[in-house]
Design a protein around this motif. Structure first.
Motif, short mmCIF file in Angstrom:
data_model
loop_
_atom_site.label_atom_id
_atom_site.label_comp_id
_atom_site.label_asym_id
_atom_site.label_seq_id
_atom_site.Cartn_x
_atom_site.Cartn_y
_atom_site.Cartn_z
N PHE A 175 10.07 7.02 -11.62
CA PHE A 175 10.44 7.30 -10.25
C PHE A 175 11.48 6.27 -9.83
O PHE A 175 11.37 5.11 -10.16
N ASP A 176 12.50 6.73 -9.11
CA ASP A 176 13.48 5.78 -8.60
C ASP A 176 12.85 4.84 -7.60
O ASP A 176 13.18 3.67 -7.53
N GLU A 177 11.98 5.36 -6.80
CA GLU A 177 11.36 4.53 -5.76
C GLU A 177 9.99 5.10 -5.43
O GLU A 177 9.83 6.27 -5.19
N ASN A 178 8.98 4.27 -5.47
CA ASN A 178 7.65 4.63 -5.03
C ASN A 178 7.38 3.85 -3.76
O ASN A 178 7.76 2.70 -3.65
N PHE A 179 6.71 4.44 -2.86
CA PHE A 179 6.44 3.82 -1.57
C PHE A 179 4.95 3.82 -1.35
O PHE A 179 4.32 4.87 -1.38
N ASP A 180 4.37 2.67 -1.19
CA ASP A 180 2.95 2.54 -0.99
C ASP A 180 2.72 2.18 0.47
O ASP A 180 3.01 1.07 0.88
N TYR A 181 2.27 3.12 1.25
CA TYR A 181 2.18 2.95 2.70
C TYR A 181 0.95 2.13 3.09
O TYR A 181 -0.14 2.37 2.64
N ARG A 182 1.17 1.17 3.97
CA ARG A 182 0.12 0.33 4.52
C ARG A 182 -0.70 -0.33 3.44
O ARG A 182 -1.85 0.02 3.17
N ASP A 183 -0.10 -1.28 2.85
CA ASP A 183 -0.67 -1.96 1.71
C ASP A 183 -2.02 -2.62 2.02
O ASP A 183 -2.15 -3.34 2.97
N VAL A 195 9.12 -0.18 -6.75
CA VAL A 195 8.07 0.10 -5.78
C VAL A 195 8.30 -0.72 -4.52
O VAL A 195 8.63 -1.90 -4.59
N THR A 196 8.11 -0.08 -3.37
CA THR A 196 8.14 -0.78 -2.09
C THR A 196 6.78 -0.61 -1.43
O THR A 196 6.34 0.51 -1.21
N CYS A 197 6.12 -1.73 -1.13
CA CYS A 197 4.86 -1.71 -0.39
C CYS A 197 5.18 -1.95 1.07
O CYS A 197 5.90 -2.89 1.41
N LYS A 241 8.92 -4.68 -3.92
CA LYS A 241 9.44 -5.14 -2.63
C LYS A 241 8.36 -4.95 -1.57
O LYS A 241 7.48 -4.13 -1.72
N PHE A 242 8.50 -5.72 -0.47
CA PHE A 242 7.56 -5.64 0.64
C PHE A 242 8.35 -5.51 1.93
O PHE A 242 9.32 -6.22 2.15
N THR A 243 7.92 -4.59 2.80
CA THR A 243 8.65 -4.35 4.03
C THR A 243 7.74 -3.84 5.14
O THR A 243 6.63 -3.37 4.87
N THR A 244 8.26 -3.90 6.36
CA THR A 244 7.60 -3.28 7.52
C THR A 244 8.41 -2.09 8.01
O THR A 244 8.04 -1.45 8.98
N THR A 301 12.09 2.93 4.16
CA THR A 301 11.27 3.10 2.97
C THR A 301 11.00 4.57 2.66
O THR A 301 11.15 5.00 1.52
N VAL A 302 10.62 5.35 3.66
CA VAL A 302 10.34 6.78 3.43
C VAL A 302 11.62 7.51 3.01
O VAL A 302 11.59 8.34 2.10
N THR A 303 12.73 7.21 3.65
CA THR A 303 13.97 7.93 3.30
C THR A 303 14.40 7.64 1.88
O THR A 303 14.99 8.50 1.23
#
Length: 174
Positions: A3-11, A29-31, A68-71, A76-78
């Motif tokens: 996957f180019d990018e996985n997004f793990d919502y609300r880590d 991956v972006t958490c 990566k980690f972000t708020t 992130t979703v886009t």
């Protein structure tokens, strides 16, 4: 599978372990979490939980820029192709799972879907939740006049306390 990018919502426990193990398999991956302090701590290498091997996996993949980690939910979703929802579903008085957080996340995600996405429910939820989430997301997207396609799939949480990294990394390899 890549996957180019996985997004793990609300880590949380499941989210951090899932994100770390997937990044250790070479995925980007972006958490994401709304808690700015938690995200700042993660960026500094301060984990909110202790699981054997997790600290090393997080550090290695954060330094390699695969983790990566972000708020920032919108960015992130886009960017994501696959979105993991890993929020708590505490038991209600009758013993059933409280799905309010899962539903809230689904509604929040819907407003930023900008292309085909796979949304993975990794929270502990009853049978039929994927169908319910799909309907909820589609309704919100219809109100926003957003016609992009998506699929919702279930990947039940099964991680044991103290063995979560081993449990998930074995599954990721298989």
């Amino acid at each position: 599978m890549a996957f180019d990018e996985n997004f793990d919502y609300r880590d949380r426990v499941c989210g951090l372990v899932t994100g770390a193990c997937l990044s250790d398999c070479g995925m980007d991956v972006t958490c994401m979490d709304m808690d700015e302090e938690k995200i700042a701590n993660l960026r500094e290498g301060i984990l909110p939980i202790h699981e054997p091997g997790l600290q090393e996996i997080v550090e290695r993949n954060y330094q390699a820029a695969r983790l990566k980690f972000t708020t920032n939910i919108q960015e992130t979703v886009t960017r994501a192709e696959v979105i993991f929802i890993t929020v708590g579903t505490p038991p209600q008085e009758d013993g059933s799972a409280d799905l309010k957080h899962v539903k809230t996340v689904a509604g929040e995600l819907a407003q930023y879907i900008n292309g085909y996405k796979v949304i993975v429910s990794k929270s502990t939820v009853p049978v039929g939740t994927a169908k319910m989430l799909s309907s909820l997301i589609r309704e919100k997207m219809n109100r926003l006049k957003n016609g992009f396609d998506f699929d919702v799939v279930a990947n039940p949480e099964f991680l044991g306390e103290g063995t979560a990294v081993r449990d998930l990394c074995i599954q990721a390899v298989l």
